[in-house]
Design a protein around this motif. Structure first.
Motif, PDB file in Angstrom:
ATOM      1  N   VAL A   1       0.859  -1.190   0.000  1.00 17.87           N
ATOM      2  CA  VAL A   1       0.000   0.000   0.000  1.00 17.87           C
ATOM      3  C   VAL A   1       0.893   1.239   0.000  1.00 17.87           C
ATOM      4  N   LEU A   2       0.542   2.186  -0.851  1.00 16.45           N
ATOM      5  CA  LEU A   2       1.358   3.395  -1.023  1.00 16.45           C
ATOM      6  C   LEU A   2       0.472   4.629  -0.848  1.00 16.45           C
ATOM      7  N   LEU A   3       0.789   5.415   0.162  1.00 14.35           N
ATOM      8  CA  LEU A   3       0.007   6.621   0.454  1.00 14.35           C
ATOM      9  C   LEU A   3       0.836   7.851   0.135  1.00 14.35           C
ATOM     10  N   VAL A   4       0.250   8.785  -0.628  1.00 17.53           N
ATOM     11  CA  VAL A   4       0.966  10.047  -0.863  1.00 17.53           C
ATOM     12  C   VAL A   4       0.434  11.084   0.108  1.00 17.53           C
ATOM     13  N   ALA A   5       1.317  11.548   0.975  1.00 15.46           N
ATOM     14  CA  ALA A   5       0.897  12.473   2.031  1.00 15.46           C
ATOM     15  C   ALA A   5       1.902  13.619   2.160  1.00 15.46           C
ATOM     16  N   GLY A   6       2.449  14.012   1.026  1.00 14.95           N
ATOM     17  CA  GLY A   6       3.462  15.080   1.055  1.00 14.95           C
ATOM     18  C   GLY A   6       2.879  16.458   0.809  1.00 14.95           C
ATOM     19  N   GLY A   7       1.568  16.522   0.533  1.00 20.29           N
ATOM     20  CA  GLY A   7       0.943  17.801   0.175  1.00 20.29           C
ATOM     21  C   GLY A   7       0.842  18.735   1.362  1.00 20.29           C
ATOM     22  N   GLN A   8       0.461  19.976   1.078  1.00 17.20           N
ATOM     23  CA  GLN A   8       0.463  20.982   2.141  1.00 17.20           C
ATOM     24  C   GLN A   8      -0.924  21.305   2.669  1.00 17.20           C
ATOM     25  N   GLY A   9      -1.946  20.721   2.048  1.00 20.04           N
ATOM     26  CA  GLY A   9      -3.312  20.890   2.542  1.00 20.04           C
ATOM     27  C   GLY A   9      -3.720  22.346   2.717  1.00 20.04           C
ATOM     28  N   SER A  10      -3.296  23.191   1.769  1.00 15.70           N
ATOM     29  CA  SER A  10      -3.550  24.626   1.971  1.00 15.70           C
ATOM     30  C   SER A  10      -5.036  24.974   1.963  1.00 15.70           C
ATOM     31  N   ARG A  11      -5.847  24.247   1.179  1.00 15.31           N
ATOM     32  CA  ARG A  11      -7.281  24.578   1.143  1.00 15.31           C
ATOM     33  C   ARG A  11      -7.944  24.287   2.483  1.00 15.31           C
ATOM     34  N   LEU A  12      -7.505  23.222   3.154  1.00 15.10           N
ATOM     35  CA  LEU A  12      -8.094  22.873   4.450  1.00 15.10           C
ATOM     36  C   LEU A  12      -7.627  23.851   5.520  1.00 15.10           C
ATOM     37  N   GLY A  13      -6.451  24.418   5.308  1.00 22.06           N
ATOM     38  CA  GLY A  13      -5.929  25.417   6.243  1.00 22.06           C
ATOM     39  C   GLY A  13      -5.546  24.808   7.580  1.00 22.06           C
ATOM     40  N   TYR A  14      -5.061  23.550   7.577  1.00 24.01           N
ATOM     41  CA  TYR A  14      -4.687  22.879   8.820  1.00 24.01           C
ATOM     42  C   TYR A  14      -3.164  22.913   8.945  1.00 24.01           C
TER      43      TYR A  14
ATOM     44  N   GLU B   1     -17.045   4.985  -1.532  1.00 24.83           N
ATOM     45  CA  GLU B   1     -15.576   4.994  -1.441  1.00 24.83           C
ATOM     46  C   GLU B   1     -14.902   6.346  -1.570  1.00 24.83           C
ATOM     47  N   PHE B   2     -15.672   7.406  -1.776  1.00 19.63           N
ATOM     48  CA  PHE B   2     -14.972   8.664  -2.045  1.00 19.63           C
ATOM     49  C   PHE B   2     -15.675   9.852  -1.424  1.00 19.63           C
ATOM     50  N   SER B   3     -15.036  10.422  -0.428  1.00 16.07           N
ATOM     51  CA  SER B   3     -15.531  11.658   0.167  1.00 16.07           C
ATOM     52  C   SER B   3     -14.329  12.388   0.763  1.00 16.07           C
ATOM     53  N   PRO B   4     -13.605  13.123  -0.068  1.00 15.91           N
ATOM     54  CA  PRO B   4     -12.330  13.677   0.392  1.00 15.91           C
ATOM     55  C   PRO B   4     -12.495  14.913   1.278  1.00 15.91           C
ATOM     56  N   VAL B   5     -11.502  15.120   2.123  1.00 18.63           N
ATOM     57  CA  VAL B   5     -11.458  16.328   2.952  1.00 18.63           C
ATOM     58  C   VAL B   5     -10.507  17.305   2.258  1.00 18.63           C
ATOM     59  N   LYS B   6     -11.072  18.171   1.445  1.00 20.66           N
ATOM     60  CA  LYS B   6     -10.235  19.123   0.700  1.00 20.66           C
ATOM     61  C   LYS B   6     -10.360  20.531   1.290  1.00 20.66           C
ATOM     62  N   ASN B   7     -11.629  20.932   1.581  1.00 18.42           N
ATOM     63  CA  ASN B   7     -11.890  22.314   1.989  1.00 18.42           C
ATOM     64  C   ASN B   7     -12.314  22.363   3.453  1.00 18.42           C
ATOM     65  N   ALA B   8     -12.124  23.528   4.080  1.00 19.42           N
ATOM     66  CA  ALA B   8     -12.507  23.667   5.492  1.00 19.42           C
ATOM     67  C   ALA B   8     -14.028  23.606   5.644  1.00 19.42           C
ATOM     68  N   GLU B   9     -14.745  24.151   4.648  1.00 22.09           N
ATOM     69  CA  GLU B   9     -16.212  24.180   4.718  1.00 22.09           C
ATOM     70  C   GLU B   9     -16.808  23.884   3.358  1.00 22.09           C
ATOM     71  N   GLY B  10     -18.132  23.645   3.348  1.00 24.36           N
ATOM     72  CA  GLY B  10     -18.843  23.449   2.071  1.00 24.36           C
ATOM     73  C   GLY B  10     -18.627  22.047   1.554  1.00 24.36           C
ATOM     74  N   SER B  11     -18.521  21.929   0.200  1.00 24.96           N
ATOM     75  CA  SER B  11     -18.390  20.587  -0.368  1.00 24.96           C
ATOM     76  C   SER B  11     -16.991  20.037  -0.081  1.00 24.96           C
ATOM     77  N   ASP B  12     -16.883  18.709  -0.051  1.00 23.04           N
ATOM     78  CA  ASP B  12     -15.605  18.030   0.205  1.00 23.04           C
ATOM     79  C   ASP B  12     -14.897  18.567   1.442  1.00 23.04           C
ATOM     80  N   SER B  13     -15.666  18.681   2.514  1.00 20.17           N
ATOM     81  CA  SER B  13     -15.133  19.236   3.764  1.00 20.17           C
ATOM     82  C   SER B  13     -15.234  18.176   4.870  1.00 20.17           C
ATOM     83  N   PRO B  14     -14.681  18.441   6.069  1.00 23.63           N
ATOM     84  CA  PRO B  14     -14.829  17.471   7.160  1.00 23.63           C
ATOM     85  C   PRO B  14     -16.291  17.132   7.428  1.00 23.63           C
ATOM     86  N   ALA B  15     -17.186  18.120   7.343  1.00 18.79           N
ATOM     87  CA  ALA B  15     -18.598  17.855   7.644  1.00 18.79           C
ATOM     88  C   ALA B  15     -19.203  16.874   6.640  1.00 18.79           C
TER      89      ALA B  15
END
Ligand code: UTP
Length: 446
Positions: A95-108, A383-397
């Motif tokens: 299993v190979l996970l890419v986790a090098g991104g900066q997550g700037s849209r989520l602001g975490y 299978e797909f519900s990504p956490v990209k943004n802090a709010e709105g679509s594709d958010s933690p909520a």
């Protein structure tokens, strides 16, 4: 590297500005700048400069054609599932996970994988990924190696997070961290940018850096030693992903595929997902920004979008294909960004407008080299519900909502109904899918 070597290297590459504050730096800063200079990949920088110099490419491209996308029937699913289970049981899957991104849209601040997503336990994204692997290890009596790509920005924090959480129950020796490469940014004139008098601005080289980073860090050799033949690739922000889905693996193996992709129907014509296309004699990914309006809105006779499916970056690679691609020069993607710069008096300026170019590689750019590409349709609700943004679509909520809706469906399949609104969370190490509930394994709820 000595100062003289650095000076001559930079002069021969027309980048002498990098040393312009040398005389003002203390010995430590001088050493660290020399280290950065030694790490620069001037062959790639030349390719970046050539891109900047290039006039807008006017190449006429062949019209892209939508590929065949496999939709399982109950029978083909069962056959593929059995074949995939054999591969897992034989210990041939990594299993190979890419986790090098900066997550700037989520602001975490911090590695995105450490972001809390458990609806009840507040467990982080990394927990859900790791516990699924633990669940697979349990089910198939195996030890799946888990390769995690970090970047220089989040490597230490990611490794500390795993150590602090005791690798979420996985064997420490089977969790392998490796860092992706970094590249400098360039001014429109092709000059390397200093963001401090003794420091070159560097940023991660994109998820396409994965394959060369696997090679450089000895991970491909490690896979070979472990007898791995299939690699499951996914992104950090989607805790719904079915890691190493046996049916996907079975299909991939039976077709002798180099590169397989799971695709889901796009929400609408312009959803921000790449689409797989055949152009001329090869497969390629067209980014949503590069689909023309006509292509994005094109319809089939029955009214469906012609490019109906998007890619959420859930892939399988054959080991041999990754090995083949490891030393290949991948295409560069360019982005005009705001980059902090060092003024001539040594002060650092945070620009208000875009001032420099960052370059990235994208993993799917190896697709044209693949002899066999297999596309498999899946239902995004599962299978797909990504956490990209802090709010709105594709958010933690939305992600927490979708995770719980999926678990509720599993319970319903076992004739268990919970009162509406009651929070629910299942530990993937115990419940990989609805069948585990049948076996009466752990159910956590409040
Ligand atoms: P995204 O394109 O969503 O980027 O990455 P991101 O950094 O997570 O978020 P934004 O765009 O800054 O808001 C998709 C996946 O690719 C990984 C990310 O960690 C994520 O799993 N990635 C991205 C890398 O590993 N390295 C990179 O250089 C870029």
């Amino acid at each position: 590297m000595t100062y003289e070597q650095a000076k001559s290297l930079l002069e021969s590459n027309n980048q002498s500005q990098v040393l312009r504050f040398w005389g003002t730096l203390n010995a430590t800063a001088q050493q660290s700048l020399l280290k950065q200079i030694a790490s620069l990949d001037f062959a790639s920088i030349e390719r970046m400069k050539a891109m900047l110099a290039q006039k807008a490419a006017e190449t006429a491209l062949a019209d892209p054609i939508a590929p065949e996308v496999v939709e399982f029937t109950a029978k083909t699913h069962a056959e593929a599932y059995t074949a995939g289970e054999q591969e897992l049981r034989a210990g041939k899957v990594a299993v190979l996970l890419v986790a090098g991104g900066q997550g700037s849209r989520l602001g975490y601040e911090g590695p995105k994988g450490a972001y809390s997503i458990g609806p009840i336990t507040q467990k982080p994204l990394f927990y859900f990924h790791s516990r699924k692997i633990l669940g697979l290890n349990r089910r198939y009596q195996t030890r799946i190696p888990f390769y995690i790509m970090t970047s220089d920005v989040n490597d230490a924090a990611t490794q500390a997070h795993f150590a602090e959480h005791h690798y979420f129950g996985l064997n420490k020796d089977d969790v392998i961290f490796f860092q992706q490469g970094v590249w400098p940014a360039l001014t429109p004139e092709g000059k390397i940018i200093l963001d401090q008098p003794g420091h070159i601005f560097m940023s991660p080289d994109g998820h396409g850096g994965t394959i060369s980073a696997l090679e450089k860090n000895g991970c491909l050799a490690d896979m070979q030693k472990r007898g791995i033949s299939t690699i499951f690739y996914f992104q950090v922000d989607n805790p719904m992903v079915e890691i190493a889905d046996p049916a996907f693996i079975g299909l991939h193996i039976s077709k002798k595929s180099d590169f397989s992709l799971k695709l889901c129907a796009k929400r609408d014509a312009k959803e921000g997902m790449g689409v797989v296309a055949i152009r001329g004699d090869h497969f390629e990914m067209i980014e949503y920004t590069e689909l023309t309006d006509e292509q994005a809105n094109r319809r089939t006779a029955n009214g469906d979008l012609y490019f109906k499916y998007g890619s959420p970056a859930i892939h399988l690679f054959s080991f041999d294909f990754l090995k083949q691609e490891a030393n290949r020069n991948m295409p560069l993607h360019i982005a005009f960004k705001k980059i902090p710069v060092c003024a001539d008096d040594g002060t650092v300026i945070k620009p208000e407008k875009n001032n420099g170019y960052k370059f990235e590689k994208f993993i799917f750019d190896v697709m044209p080299d693949a002899k066999t590409v297999v596309n498999l349709a899946f239902d995004r609700a599962d299978e797909f519900s990504p956490v990209k943004n802090a709010e709105g679509s594709d958010s933690p909520a939305t992600c927490k909502h979708d995770m719980q809706a999926k678990w509720r469906r599993w319970l319903a399949a076992n004739s268990i109904t919970l009162p509406e609104g009651l929070p629910l969370e299942l530990d993937p190490a115990c419940v990989l899918d609805a069948s585990d509930l049948k076996k009466g394994l752990l159910l956590e709820t409040r």
